[in-house]
Design a protein around this motif. Sequence first.
Motif, mmCIF file in Angstrom:
data_model
loop_
_atom_site.group_PDB
_atom_site.id
_atom_site.type_symbol
_atom_site.label_atom_id
_atom_site.label_comp_id
_atom_site.label_asym_id
_atom_site.label_seq_id
_atom_site.Cartn_x
_atom_site.Cartn_y
_atom_site.Cartn_z
ATOM 1 N N LYS A 31 0.837 -1.200 0.000
ATOM 2 C CA LYS A 31 0.000 0.000 0.000
ATOM 3 C C LYS A 31 0.878 1.258 0.000
ATOM 4 C CE LYS A 31 -3.936 2.051 2.487
ATOM 5 N NZ LYS A 31 -4.879 1.883 3.632
ATOM 6 N N ASP A 34 2.147 1.780 -3.436
ATOM 7 C CA ASP A 34 1.088 2.398 -4.243
ATOM 8 C C ASP A 34 1.033 3.908 -4.012
ATOM 9 O OD1 ASP A 34 0.399 -0.091 -5.239
ATOM 10 O OD2 ASP A 34 -1.249 -0.384 -3.812
ATOM 11 N N ARG A 207 5.321 -0.976 -10.175
ATOM 12 C CA ARG A 207 4.699 0.326 -9.958
ATOM 13 C C ARG A 207 5.671 1.476 -10.215
ATOM 14 N NH1 ARG A 207 0.388 1.807 -9.956
ATOM 15 N NH2 ARG A 207 -0.311 2.493 -7.902
#
Length: 498
Positions: A31, A34, A207
């Motif tokens: 998380k 992200d 990512r």
Amino acid sequence: MLKRRSCGVLLHPTSLPGHDGIGTLGDNARKFVDLLSTMGMSYWQVLPLTPPACGNSPYSSLSAFAGNPLLLDLHQLAQEGDLPLEVACSLFPKERVDYGGVSDVKLGLLHQAAATFLAAERSSRTEEFWHFCNTTPWLHDFALFMALKQHYKGKSWQKWPREAALPTAETYEKASLKLGPEIGAQKYLQWQFSRQWQALRSYAASRGVSFIGDIPIFVAYDSADVWRNRDLFLLDGQGKPTAVAGVPPDYFCRTGQLWGNPLYDWEILERQGFNWWVERFRHAFALFDGVRIDHFRGFEAAWQVPANEHTAERGVWGAGPGGRLFEAVRSALGELPIIAEDLGVITPEVEALRDRFGFPGMKILQFAFDSGPANPYLPHNCVKNCVVYTGTHDNDTTLGWYSSQDEHHRNLVRDYVGSNGRDIVADIIRMALMSVADTVVIPFQDILGLPGTARMNLPGTAFGNWEWRFSWDMIHRGLAGEMNSRLERYGRRRGSMS
């Protein structure tokens, strides 16, 4: 890497939220990746991931190679069947890391998981485990060291019986057989750390986020590295240091700083082709996309203090390997994505060593306002090949630092930054992003604008450090978009033209 305009965030994984009592490599780490990705960040910089020894500091570790098992995510172990799911969720979140409490509970659960796995029938997972064991050269020494340490109730290896402290080939083999179950458990923990870290790193790469790690130049005396490689350090025949590392007296401390780490025998290391250091860097670059070297100046010369001294006053500068070490490492591994921690009193020789290999140095904005316009940390004195930080893990948060200054220095900061002081942290971050430096790294506490209570470490103090954690409710809804816009404005957003 580090040769284009970019930005990253400094946060140690222990500071992540979660239910394990300490941050882990699990869902909250993803998380956070992200969040970094949405911000447009290129890097997540961490402190050493090795298991802490003295004072819970990641800079004083039981091994230069092993991973900290407290970072393991119990939920992932439960999903693989090594722990009951309800047991994996039995810990609870705390605002700060209680290392003693976490260790007591979590290490017991990790050993329970290891026992379940090691008792299981042969499978693809067991094949993967044994492959890891057979291809990880430092693993058995570390696992045996930890097993012996447990057997001797946590004592430093120098206080073990001679056959364990200074083992022969025969006593080493006997101990390996006698302590087999604990050695197996230690190997399981390192295998799982490797798996969980590499999975997180792969997710981050997907990512667009790269990892910057950290290599302390010195290792702890009570470590597997010194125990099994005594010839590489300045030790006597009994394994005791003849000289230890430190820092000479200066403005901040009239007796200097006596760190106590054993010093390297650079002559022997060079005769061996610097193999131990080559393997240390090889291991680091298998974990990270780039590394920061703590106390880089020690490779040019280190402050050597006789081991019987109680302060660092009566030391001498002992020559380091200089460029010969980095030539050997570069010859073995190729170009080196290294950040040189070149803080403090740095000589022209240290600067020449840094620049010879093109390593970017560090510029700390909290150090920029105490000596006039020639101060090397002021943004107008920065060069492209450097990394600008608002502060580091050893600094107060920027808000805490600013609040602690007298009014004269606060005026200097506001005048330079062009700020009215209402949001001084955001204005100082803007100053960092505007700088000519290729790379900017911002502690996450500063992105959140937190006060000094969120400080990670206060050097020279033994207690209360390395405990800070954030919570998701500290992050307001628009933060990621605001940071993304800032990075875009100054050509630092990941993927933007720069």
